[in-house]
Design a protein around this motif. Structure first.
Motif, mmCIF file in Angstrom:
data_model
loop_
_atom_site.group_PDB
_atom_site.id
_atom_site.type_symbol
_atom_site.label_atom_id
_atom_site.label_comp_id
_atom_site.label_asym_id
_atom_site.label_seq_id
_atom_site.Cartn_x
_atom_site.Cartn_y
_atom_site.Cartn_z
ATOM 1 N N PHE A 53 0.819 -1.212 0.000
ATOM 2 C CA PHE A 53 0.000 0.000 0.000
ATOM 3 C C PHE A 53 0.854 1.264 0.000
ATOM 4 C CE2 PHE A 53 -3.286 -2.988 1.267
ATOM 5 C CZ PHE A 53 -4.409 -2.478 0.622
ATOM 6 N N GLY A 54 2.133 1.119 0.313
ATOM 7 C CA GLY A 54 3.040 2.265 0.301
ATOM 8 C C GLY A 54 3.547 2.639 -1.081
ATOM 9 N N VAL A 60 -4.063 0.496 -7.343
ATOM 10 C CA VAL A 60 -4.731 -0.675 -6.807
ATOM 11 C C VAL A 60 -3.694 -1.621 -6.213
ATOM 12 C CG1 VAL A 60 -4.628 -1.888 -9.025
ATOM 13 C CG2 VAL A 60 -6.362 -2.551 -7.366
ATOM 14 N N VAL A 61 -4.117 -2.370 -5.208
ATOM 15 C CA VAL A 61 -3.304 -3.446 -4.656
ATOM 16 C C VAL A 61 -4.022 -4.753 -4.956
ATOM 17 C CG1 VAL A 61 -2.443 -4.540 -2.548
ATOM 18 C CG2 VAL A 61 -2.255 -2.073 -2.835
ATOM 19 N N ALA A 62 -3.308 -5.693 -5.569
ATOM 20 C CA ALA A 62 -3.886 -6.995 -5.891
ATOM 21 C C ALA A 62 -3.437 -8.012 -4.845
ATOM 22 C CB ALA A 62 -3.446 -7.443 -7.282
ATOM 23 N N ILE A 63 -4.371 -8.805 -4.368
ATOM 24 C CA ILE A 63 -4.066 -9.848 -3.386
ATOM 25 C C ILE A 63 -4.551 -11.176 -3.928
ATOM 26 C CG2 ILE A 63 -4.535 -10.732 -1.061
ATOM 27 C CD1 ILE A 63 -4.893 -7.831 -0.145
ATOM 28 N N THR A 64 -3.625 -12.133 -4.072
ATOM 29 C CA THR A 64 -4.035 -13.483 -4.436
ATOM 30 C C THR A 64 -4.230 -14.266 -3.137
ATOM 31 O OG1 THR A 64 -1.762 -14.334 -4.607
ATOM 32 C CG2 THR A 64 -2.730 -13.366 -6.577
ATOM 33 N N ALA A 86 -6.354 0.581 2.822
ATOM 34 C CA ALA A 86 -7.027 0.997 1.594
ATOM 35 C C ALA A 86 -7.616 2.400 1.745
ATOM 36 C CB ALA A 86 -8.129 0.004 1.232
ATOM 37 N N GLU A 87 -8.177 2.677 2.903
ATOM 38 C CA GLU A 87 -8.764 3.998 3.142
ATOM 39 C C GLU A 87 -7.693 5.053 3.371
ATOM 40 O OE1 GLU A 87 -11.573 3.512 6.291
ATOM 41 O OE2 GLU A 87 -12.683 1.947 5.223
ATOM 42 N N GLU A 88 -6.660 4.698 4.114
ATOM 43 C CA GLU A 88 -5.581 5.656 4.385
ATOM 44 C C GLU A 88 -4.837 6.051 3.109
ATOM 45 O OE1 GLU A 88 -2.988 3.929 7.245
ATOM 46 O OE2 GLU A 88 -4.519 3.807 8.817
ATOM 47 N N LYS A 89 -4.572 5.070 2.253
ATOM 48 C CA LYS A 89 -3.778 5.302 1.046
ATOM 49 C C LYS A 89 -4.640 5.561 -0.186
ATOM 50 C CE LYS A 89 -0.040 4.416 3.413
ATOM 51 N NZ LYS A 89 0.932 5.482 3.768
#
Length: 285
Positions: A53-54, A60-64, A86-89
């Motif tokens: 997230f940094g 977007v951040v993808a998580i498998t 997600a809200e902070e960044k």
């Protein structure tokens, strides 16, 4: 040096390559873990999530995700951390289900703004289960007497070496019901009007990705590379966010390599393997 030279080039002349961070979450969800078998829990994955997230340029951040479930506490903690970041960044979260996102695994998946699975993935299992073994008859056969001394009449509740008591079972079920209600509230909060009105939805059943889409448990079918390329173009680059390495060079999510001795890690790892295999077996894996 190459990175330094690249920064000297004006942005309008740079290659328009979009890097999207990918965090891979795999395994049974449980506290602890070892050098041999890192567990899926917040302590292990918080550094990876912070790193992903940094990445400022990534929208977007993808998580498998590939997990049969486990600890509801760790599941909620991971869920909460993802939503907080997600809200902070100000980033969108896409969850891509591999084989399984069931029970606590599905709870983590709820942190995604979208959940995408393979048609043959397993999703759901919105329920709570506890299991164990009872040994009172075995003790009688081998001539062993069980002696328990407590201060507090319920201190030995659910002792596996004593016969089951109806009151103990009722109390355990009341705890399960509370946890189940928390889980249901999370599903309703995150999935909202997408959910179908199906009486089996919160029964603990699990479904394929195709059926999960019909029920509103997920948002689409597909794989990560194709989905991200369709949305962000062919120049999108996926960057796996990884952690430290163990003593044999295997990458770990975020394990302290000096926290336990090798012997202790191996011993605890055997129990963890057995527990994890039992969780996977529920879904045919």
């Amino acid at each position: 040096m190459a990175g330094f030279l690249k920064r000297l080039v004006p942005k309008r002349f740079r290659k328009t390559e979009l890097i999207i961070p990918v965090v891979r979450m795999h395994g049974a969800i449980m506290a602890g873990g070892s050098q041999f078998r890192p567990a899926l829990n917040l302590a292990s994955y918080a550094p990876l999530l912070d790193k992903a997230f940094g990445m400022k340029e990534a929208p977007v951040v993808a998580i498998t995700l590939n997990s049969p479930g486990g600890s509801p506490v760790q599941s909620r903690m991971i869920y909460n951390r993802i939503r907080q970041l997600a809200e902070e960044k100000n980033k969108k979260v896409l969850i891509f289900v591999e084989d399984v996102a069931a029970s606590g695994g599905y709870m983590i998946a709820l942190a995604g703004d979208e959940i995408i699975a393979d048609p043959t993935s397993i999703v759901g299992s919105i329920g709570v289960v506890s299991g164990g073994f009872g040994f009172p008859e075995m003790l009688k056969k081998i001539g062993v007497e069980r002696r328990v001394y407590t201060a507090g009449q319920n201190k030995a509740i659910l002792d596996p070496f004593q016969p089951e008591k109806e009151g103990d079972i009722e109390y355990l079920k009341s705890l399960q019901l509370e946890i189940h209600n928390v889980f249901i509230d999370m599903v309703k909060l995150r999935r909202g009007s997408k959910l179908k009105d199906d009486p089996a939805l919160f029964s603990g059943l699990f479904w394929t990705g195709m059926r999960g889409l019909d029920l509103g448990l997920i948002d689409g079918l597909g794989d990560m590379r194709d989905v991200l390329r369709r949305r962000y173009g062919d120049k999108v680059k996926l960057q796996l966010v990884s952690g430290a390495r163990n003593f044999v060079g295997k990458k770990l999510p975020g394990v302290d390599l000096h926290a336990q001795s090798i012997a202790a890690s191996a011993a605890s790892g055997l129990a963890e393997v057995a527990e994890e295999k039992a969780l996977w077996a529920r879904y045919g894996f």
